[in-house]
Design an enzyme around this catalytic site. Structure first.
Site, PDB file in Angstrom:
ATOM      1  N   LYS A  53       0.845  -1.206   0.000  1.00  0.00           N
ATOM      2  CA  LYS A  53       0.000   0.000   0.000  1.00  0.00           C
ATOM      3  C   LYS A  53       0.876   1.251   0.000  1.00  0.00           C
ATOM      4  CE  LYS A  53      -3.805  -2.529   2.007  1.00  0.00           C
ATOM      5  NZ  LYS A  53      -4.528  -3.038   3.166  1.00  0.00           N
ATOM      6  N   GLN A  97      -4.966  -1.574   9.333  1.00  0.00           N
ATOM      7  CA  GLN A  97      -4.898  -2.939   8.809  1.00  0.00           C
ATOM      8  C   GLN A  97      -5.540  -3.915   9.801  1.00  0.00           C
ATOM      9  OE1 GLN A  97      -3.666  -3.518   5.737  1.00  0.00           O
ATOM     10  NE2 GLN A  97      -3.931  -5.714   5.811  1.00  0.00           N
ATOM     11  N   ASP A 120     -11.313   2.610   3.452  1.00  0.00           N
ATOM     12  CA  ASP A 120     -11.702   1.198   3.342  1.00  0.00           C
ATOM     13  C   ASP A 120     -13.208   1.064   3.097  1.00  0.00           C
ATOM     14  OD1 ASP A 120      -9.690  -0.774   3.568  1.00  0.00           O
ATOM     15  OD2 ASP A 120      -9.420  -0.334   5.702  1.00  0.00           O
TER      16      ASP A 120
HETATM   17  N1  GUN Z   1      -6.661  -6.729   5.838  1.00  0.00           N
HETATM   18  C1  GUN Z   1      -6.792  -7.461   4.718  1.00  0.00           C
HETATM   19  N2  GUN Z   1      -7.395  -6.728   3.756  1.00  0.00           N
HETATM   20  C2  GUN Z   1      -7.655  -5.515   4.281  1.00  0.00           C
HETATM   21  C3  GUN Z   1      -8.249  -4.330   3.775  1.00  0.00           C
HETATM   22  O1  GUN Z   1      -8.695  -4.236   2.628  1.00  0.00           O
HETATM   23  N3  GUN Z   1      -8.303  -3.283   4.647  1.00  0.00           N
HETATM   24  C4  GUN Z   1      -7.849  -3.356   5.916  1.00  0.00           C
HETATM   25  N4  GUN Z   1      -7.971  -2.278   6.704  1.00  0.00           N
HETATM   26  N5  GUN Z   1      -7.284  -4.449   6.426  1.00  0.00           N
HETATM   27  C5  GUN Z   1      -7.190  -5.511   5.602  1.00  0.00           C
END
Ligand code: GUN
Length: 295
Positions: A53, A97, A120
């Site tokens: 990311k 996350q 998100d």
């Molecule tokens: N953990 C796995 N995929 C995601 C996601 O798309 N967003 C977040 N915040 N955590 C994750």
């Protein structure tokens, strides 16, 4: 032969568009979009996702702010970090996350992220906006699925779509997006009775159950489009793990189009996260302009 939908290529073109949007925003005197990524603990898979990311941000010109916190961070300390990021005008998007360590109430933390910075799309306000079709931030994976579908099937009106999986992050929001597009949506899951027969009627199948190779060739009507959201690590023959989707890809020759795993939905998720961050920055800039105009 089914068309293999190239998620990597589509993600690259979304990134190109996002980079151009960032450049235009900054050149026009707007803010440089900023994304804060919060990680608690040292889960190796989460570390990989977070690194991707951050690298994505760099690629398109988004400023990134990493908050890497130890596994024993208290819930109150994490909430304080979220509050600080909510108040920081350089941060337009906040991503915490998940999964979080078990001593932290995940729902409480995700709800603490300001809905306008919730890139998100997990916050109940954004979930509500999505289900009423009133804007808001759309979760990244569902948004990516819709873009992949659009690339092969731009008009979904009246089509029968079967969604397999009912998660809050994927299945439910995808169903809402499909309904907005006038598709006839059937939401199913691994306990649905007669699932193969239901799937066989579909013009489009979105498989998001997290069950490796659940969807077999004879579940798929000839000419159907299949989007595979599943990604599970399974032991391979050579002692190395391999990634498997929810669909038995090799059995889908008779489909019209299908996404591969890896290289289908996966690459779209980060591209959509970056795109959501730019949308959030533009909305924040727009609001400030409005506030100034109202004075
Ligand atoms: N953990 C796995 N995929 C995601 C996601 O798309 N967003 C977040 N915040 N955590 C994750």
């Amino acid at each position: 032969m089914a068309q293999v939908i190239d998620g990597k290529a589509l993600a690259a073109s979304v990134d190109e568009h996002t980079a151009a949007e960032v450049a235009a925003l900054v050149a026009g005197g707007g803010p440089r979009p900023g994304l804060a990524v919060v990680l608690v603990g040292e889960d190796p898979a989460s570390q990989v996702y977070v690194r991707r990311k951050i690298a994505g941000c760099r690629k398109v010109g988004i400023a990134s702010f990493e908050r890497l916190l130890p596994a024993d961070t208290t819930q109150d300390d994490l909430l304080a970090v979220i509050e600080e990021l909510n108040a920081d005008p350089a941060v337009h998007g906040i991503l915490c996350q998940v999964p979080l360590p078990p001593h932290i109430d995940q729902g409480l933390v995700l709800d603490a992220i300001h809905p306008d910075k919730d890139v998100d799309g997990f916050h109940p306000v954004n979930v509500g906006r999505l289900s009423t079709g009133t804007g808001g931030i759309v979760p990244c994976t569902p948004l990516g699925v819709m873009m992949l579908l659009d690339s092969v099937l731009p008009d979904l009106m009246g089509l029968d779509v079967v969604v397999i999986g009912k998660s809050n992050i994927v299945g439910k929001p995808i169903a809402m997006l499909l309904l907005e597009r006038e598709a006839t949506v059937t939401v199913t899951h691994i306990h649905t009775k007669g699932l193969p027969a239901i799937a066989r009627k579909a013009d489009v199948i979105v498989a998001a159950a997290g069950a490796p190779e659940l969807v077999r060739g004879d579940w798929v009507k000839p000419g159907a489009v299949v989007i595979d959201v599943g990604i599970t690590r399974v032991p391979g023959a050579n002692g190395k793990d391999r990634l498997v989707g929810d669909v038995a890809f090799a059995e889908l020759d008779h489909a019209r189009a299908v996404t591969p795993v890896p290289g289908g939905v996966g690459p779209m998720t980060i591209a959509c996260l970056l795109s959501n961050t730019v949308k959030a920055a533009r909305a924040a800039a727009g609001e400030r302009v409005m506030e100034a105009a109202e004075l």
